[in-house]
Scaffold this motif. Structure first.
Motif, PDB file in Angstrom:
ATOM      1  N   HIS A 176       6.160  48.975  36.373  1.00 52.00           N
ATOM      2  CA  HIS A 176       6.906  50.199  36.674  1.00 52.00           C
ATOM      3  C   HIS A 176       6.708  50.615  38.133  1.00 52.00           C
ATOM      4  CE1 HIS A 176       8.475  54.267  36.348  1.00 52.00           C
ATOM      5  NE2 HIS A 176       7.312  54.714  36.803  1.00 52.00           N
ATOM      6  N   TYR A 177       5.447  50.638  38.576  1.00 53.47           N
ATOM      7  CA  TYR A 177       5.161  51.057  39.952  1.00 53.47           C
ATOM      8  C   TYR A 177       5.706  50.042  40.960  1.00 53.47           C
ATOM      9  CZ  TYR A 177       2.113  54.914  38.547  1.00 53.47           C
ATOM     10  OH  TYR A 177       1.621  56.089  38.034  1.00 53.47           O
ATOM     11  N   ALA A 178       5.648  48.748  40.599  1.00 57.38           N
ATOM     12  CA  ALA A 178       6.170  47.728  41.515  1.00 57.38           C
ATOM     13  C   ALA A 178       7.671  47.901  41.717  1.00 57.38           C
ATOM     14  CB  ALA A 178       5.869  46.332  40.974  1.00 57.38           C
ATOM     15  N   GLY A 179       8.364  48.301  40.661  1.00 55.38           N
ATOM     16  CA  GLY A 179       9.801  48.501  40.760  1.00 55.38           C
ATOM     17  C   GLY A 179      10.175  49.702  41.596  1.00 55.38           C
ATOM     18  N   ALA A 180       9.312  50.718  41.599  1.00 57.55           N
ATOM     19  CA  ALA A 180       9.626  51.958  42.317  1.00 57.55           C
ATOM     20  C   ALA A 180       8.916  52.076  43.663  1.00 57.55           C
ATOM     21  CB  ALA A 180       9.242  53.158  41.443  1.00 57.55           C
ATOM     22  N   ALA A 181       8.001  51.144  43.941  1.00 58.25           N
ATOM     23  CA  ALA A 181       7.173  51.275  45.150  1.00 58.25           C
ATOM     24  C   ALA A 181       7.975  51.036  46.425  1.00 58.25           C
ATOM     25  CB  ALA A 181       6.011  50.295  45.085  1.00 58.25           C
ATOM     26  N   LYS A 182       7.463  51.598  47.503  1.00 58.89           N
ATOM     27  CA  LYS A 182       8.124  51.472  48.800  1.00 58.89           C
ATOM     28  C   LYS A 182       7.686  50.189  49.507  1.00 58.89           C
ATOM     29  CE  LYS A 182       4.379  54.247  50.704  1.00 58.89           C
ATOM     30  NZ  LYS A 182       3.968  55.523  51.318  1.00 58.89           N
TER      31      LYS A 182
ATOM     32  N   ALA B 176       6.280  48.704  52.515  1.00 58.87           N
ATOM     33  CA  ALA B 176       5.485  49.157  53.666  1.00 58.87           C
ATOM     34  C   ALA B 176       4.242  48.289  53.768  1.00 58.87           C
ATOM     35  CB  ALA B 176       5.089  50.630  53.501  1.00 58.87           C
ATOM     36  N   GLU B 177       3.592  48.356  54.931  1.00 58.61           N
ATOM     37  CA  GLU B 177       2.356  47.615  55.092  1.00 58.61           C
ATOM     38  C   GLU B 177       1.271  48.227  54.229  1.00 58.61           C
ATOM     39  OE1 GLU B 177       1.045  47.055  59.053  1.00 58.61           O
ATOM     40  OE2 GLU B 177       2.938  46.181  59.761  1.00 58.61           O
ATOM     41  N   MET B 178       0.413  47.384  53.697  1.00 59.50           N
ATOM     42  CA  MET B 178      -0.671  47.872  52.856  1.00 59.50           C
ATOM     43  C   MET B 178      -1.641  48.722  53.679  1.00 59.50           C
ATOM     44  SD  MET B 178      -1.786  44.949  50.094  1.00 59.50           S
ATOM     45  CE  MET B 178      -1.436  43.463  51.020  1.00 59.50           C
ATOM     46  N   THR B 179      -2.157  49.735  53.053  1.00 62.81           N
ATOM     47  CA  THR B 179      -3.141  50.595  53.714  1.00 62.81           C
ATOM     48  C   THR B 179      -4.494  49.899  53.714  1.00 62.81           C
ATOM     49  OG1 THR B 179      -3.801  51.694  51.663  1.00 62.81           O
ATOM     50  CG2 THR B 179      -1.908  52.623  52.856  1.00 62.81           C
ATOM     51  N   ALA B 180      -5.428  50.457  54.495  1.00 66.13           N
ATOM     52  CA  ALA B 180      -6.788  49.901  54.550  1.00 66.13           C
ATOM     53  C   ALA B 180      -7.442  49.954  53.164  1.00 66.13           C
ATOM     54  CB  ALA B 180      -7.619  50.670  55.570  1.00 66.13           C
ATOM     55  N   GLU B 181      -7.190  51.063  52.449  1.00 61.31           N
ATOM     56  CA  GLU B 181      -7.761  51.203  51.108  1.00 61.31           C
ATOM     57  C   GLU B 181      -7.206  50.150  50.156  1.00 61.31           C
ATOM     58  OE1 GLU B 181      -6.453  53.612  52.883  1.00 61.31           O
ATOM     59  OE2 GLU B 181      -8.171  54.931  53.303  1.00 61.31           O
ATOM     60  N   GLU B 182      -5.905  49.877  50.301  1.00 62.61           N
ATOM     61  CA  GLU B 182      -5.298  48.860  49.451  1.00 62.61           C
ATOM     62  C   GLU B 182      -5.836  47.469  49.775  1.00 62.61           C
ATOM     63  OE1 GLU B 182      -0.930  50.789  48.352  1.00 62.61           O
ATOM     64  OE2 GLU B 182      -1.154  49.594  50.196  1.00 62.61           O
TER      65      GLU B 182
ATOM     66  N   THR C 158       2.016  50.814  47.892  1.00 65.00           N
ATOM     67  CA  THR C 158       3.022  49.919  48.476  1.00 65.00           C
ATOM     68  C   THR C 158       3.393  48.825  47.481  1.00 65.00           C
ATOM     69  OG1 THR C 158       1.371  48.436  49.458  1.00 65.00           O
ATOM     70  CG2 THR C 158       2.089  50.329  50.777  1.00 65.00           C
ATOM     71  N   LYS C 159       4.602  48.329  47.628  1.00 62.42           N
ATOM     72  CA  LYS C 159       5.092  47.284  46.718  1.00 62.42           C
ATOM     73  C   LYS C 159       4.228  46.034  46.784  1.00 62.42           C
ATOM     74  CE  LYS C 159       9.541  46.806  46.212  1.00 62.42           C
ATOM     75  NZ  LYS C 159       9.745  47.009  44.752  1.00 62.42           N
ATOM     76  N   ALA C 160       3.846  45.620  47.992  1.00 62.21           N
ATOM     77  CA  ALA C 160       3.064  44.390  48.153  1.00 62.21           C
ATOM     78  C   ALA C 160       1.728  44.498  47.426  1.00 62.21           C
ATOM     79  CB  ALA C 160       2.839  44.101  49.635  1.00 62.21           C
ATOM     80  N   PHE C 161       1.095  45.662  47.498  1.00 69.65           N
ATOM     81  CA  PHE C 161      -0.202  45.865  46.852  1.00 69.65           C
ATOM     82  C   PHE C 161      -0.065  45.812  45.339  1.00 69.65           C
ATOM     83  CE2 PHE C 161      -3.226  49.154  45.155  1.00 69.65           C
ATOM     84  CZ  PHE C 161      -4.352  48.351  45.218  1.00 69.65           C
ATOM     85  N   VAL C 162       0.895  46.565  44.813  1.00 72.54           N
ATOM     86  CA  VAL C 162       1.072  46.616  43.359  1.00 72.54           C
ATOM     87  C   VAL C 162       1.453  45.245  42.817  1.00 72.54           C
ATOM     88  CG1 VAL C 162       2.324  47.701  41.469  1.00 72.54           C
ATOM     89  CG2 VAL C 162       1.747  49.045  43.493  1.00 72.54           C
ATOM     90  N   GLN C 163       2.376  44.571  43.510  1.00 67.47           N
ATOM     91  CA  GLN C 163       2.823  43.269  43.038  1.00 67.47           C
ATOM     92  C   GLN C 163       1.689  42.244  43.059  1.00 67.47           C
ATOM     93  OE1 GLN C 163       6.112  42.760  41.838  1.00 67.47           O
ATOM     94  NE2 GLN C 163       5.052  40.963  40.997  1.00 67.47           N
ATOM     95  N   SER C 164       0.828  42.334  44.048  1.00 69.21           N
ATOM     96  CA  SER C 164      -0.312  41.413  44.131  1.00 69.21           C
ATOM     97  C   SER C 164      -1.249  41.593  42.939  1.00 69.21           C
ATOM     98  CB  SER C 164      -1.076  41.616  45.439  1.00 69.21           C
ATOM     99  OG  SER C 164      -0.286  41.267  46.549  1.00 69.21           O
ATOM    100  N   LEU C 165      -1.537  42.854  42.587  1.00 74.95           N
ATOM    101  CA  LEU C 165      -2.396  43.124  41.435  1.00 74.95           C
ATOM    102  C   LEU C 165      -1.735  42.648  40.147  1.00 74.95           C
ATOM    103  CD1 LEU C 165      -3.814  46.703  42.183  1.00 74.95           C
ATOM    104  CD2 LEU C 165      -4.995  44.505  42.389  1.00 74.95           C
TER     105      LEU C 165
END
Length: 467
Positions: A328-334, A336-342, A389-396
């Motif tokens: 769900h979050y991957a579909g709606a995520a923006k 953008a570059e991943m943050t340091a926390e991500e 971010t989309k990249a972070f969620v999709q990676s997980l």
């Protein structure tokens, strides 16, 4: 370094395949006279997972699992039903695939049937006789001569004399030694049979696997697997037949899973605690049964109970819900570059993937591997939100789904058809909300919760899931 426990040496050993990059596995399959039971399901699931993990590690795996389609039980049932043994075998091979598919068991590279290899079986028996390793009796039976193989008993760790003194053996005047076993059985009335140099008859059980393993995997294989009930006599007899004929070590590694008990008692039809996989499927999705089986180390005895299955169902649902949330979050995520926390969280996820591999490298410890999956779920639940971010969620998500694939588990919530009563309640609640009758809407939410249905009001509309 991957280590596996070898039944023959009784210790963990570094896994080194015969041919680099390739693994040849033979796993004993079912006797197809009925639906297979949950005790049978354990080795089928465990060694399917072994295969999946080896493929994940980059090995090219050739996996052979046989069907025993001629034996006393099959003959008896076919005669009771007034059909041929082949018709019975055809029916239950088809039923096997139905249940195995639902359990997430991948099709073997080859699923050979014993009755399709009669000529090969006869050829091996003739070779055994020529070498003085087997002898034909006047009645048409052929027996393996256990005294002719000095290594007999090496898999179970006992010599021939110890095995004889500890065994319950029917007196057979045709045998030269009480531990000799049949490789060919003379035809009895009402039995199917094939022509042979010793008269009409059929193969013994043990000779089938020696023949099919050699035909499809070669004279020496990497791994031979099955339940611990097969150590003696079945696998012991396979070794005797194969090594004497081939002059080579039959299998480098022997893997055996422990027994499955039902409510802390041995599964038995007489105790009324005998369950087929088909019967379990009437109450549970069979992915739950697979998850349950993998939640313990394969060499540890496993107890099956309703409470433990419910616990497995809850645990699997927790992982599936996490995967659904990530989707769900991957579909709606923006974008953008991943943050340091991500980036930090993603590095932790990669460490968990390594921890998963470490658990599986340690004698295929699926129990510890599943614990790592839950750690990944906690990491995702703690770090993913609507701002991720989309990249972070999709990676997980990709990491979670990959671990599930190795275990043969599909981490997704399966839609279920609601009965008419629940459908009407959901519709009534929607009407109540439109009419601003929030008291009634809350009452319906509570009613549905009692029925195990959780509602979620989202921008896309009402979503529901099982509690």
């Amino acid at each position: 370094m991957m280590q596996i426990y070898n039944t023959q040496t009784r210790r963990k050993e570094e896994f080194k395949p015969i041919e680099p990059g390739k693994v040849r596995i033979y796993c004993c399959g079912p006797t197809v006279y009925n639906y297979f039971h949950i005790g049978n399901a354990r080795p089928f699931i465990v060694f399917d997972t072994l295969r999946r993990y080896l493929e994940h590690k980059g090995y090219k795996v050739k996996y052979v699992q046989n069907f025993t389609d001629i034996d006393d039980k099959m003959i008896r049932r076919a005669n009771e039903e007034g059909i041929t043994v082949k018709e019975l075998g055809d029916r239950f091979i088809k039923e096997y695939y139905t249940d195995a598919d639902a359990l997430g068991i991948e099709r073997a590279t080859v699923n050979p049937r014993a009755t399709e290899h009669i000529a090969d079986i006869i050829a091996l028996i003739e070779k055994l006789i020529d070498k003085g390793l087997a002898y034909a009796c006047d009645n048409g039976d052929v027996y393996y001569n256990t005294q002719a193989f000095p290594g007999y008993g090496k898999l179970c760790g006992q010599n021939l004399e110890d095995l004889e003194s500890g065994a319950r053996i029917d007196v057979d005047p045709n045998k030269r030694h009480p531990m000799d076993f049949a490789v060919w059985k003379a035809q009895k009335p009402g039995e199917p049979a094939w022509e042979s140099p010793w008269g009409m008859g059929r193969p013994g059980w043990h000779i089938e696997c020696s023949v099919m393993a050699k035909k499809y995997l070669g004279e020496e294989i990497d791994i031979h697997a099955g339940g611990e009930d097969l150590v003696f006599p079945h696998h012991e007899n396979e070794i005797a037949q194969s090594e004497c004929c081939n002059g080579k070590i039959f299998s480098r590694y022997w893997l055996h899973n422990a027994f499955l008990n039902i409510d802390n008692r041995k599964m038995s039809k007489s105790l009324g605690n005998f369950f087929t996989v088909r019967e379990i499927s009437e109450k549970y999705d069979l992915q739950v049964l697979r998850f349950f089986m993998l939640s313990a180390h394969y060499r540890s005895p496993l107890n099956f109970s309703a409470d433990l299955m419910e616990s497995a169902k809850t645990g699997l649902a927790r992982i599936c819900n996490a995967a659904d949330s990530l989707k769900h979050y991957a579909g709606a995520a923006k974008e953008a570059e991943m943050t340091a926390e991500e980036m930090t969280a993603l590095e932790e996820a990669k460490n968990l993937a390594k921890k998963f591999d470490d658990a599986m490298d340690d004698d295929f410890n699926t129990a510890d591997a599943i614990s790592v999956v839950f750690e990944l779920v906690r990491l995702a639940n703690s770090n993913v939100n609507e701002n991720s971010t989309k990249a972070f969620v999709q990676s997980l998500l990709d990491e979670l789904l990959e671990l599930g694939d190795i275990l043969g588990l599909v981490f997704e919530t399966k839609e279920e058809i609601l009965d008419e009563e629940i459908e009407k309640l959901i519709e009534e609640r929607q009407v109540a909300r439109k009419e601003r009758n929030f008291q009634r809407a809350d009452e319906i939410r509570a009613e549905l919760l009692e029925k195990g249905i959780v509602l979620e009001d989202t921008r896309e509309g009402v979503k529901w899931k099982r509690a």
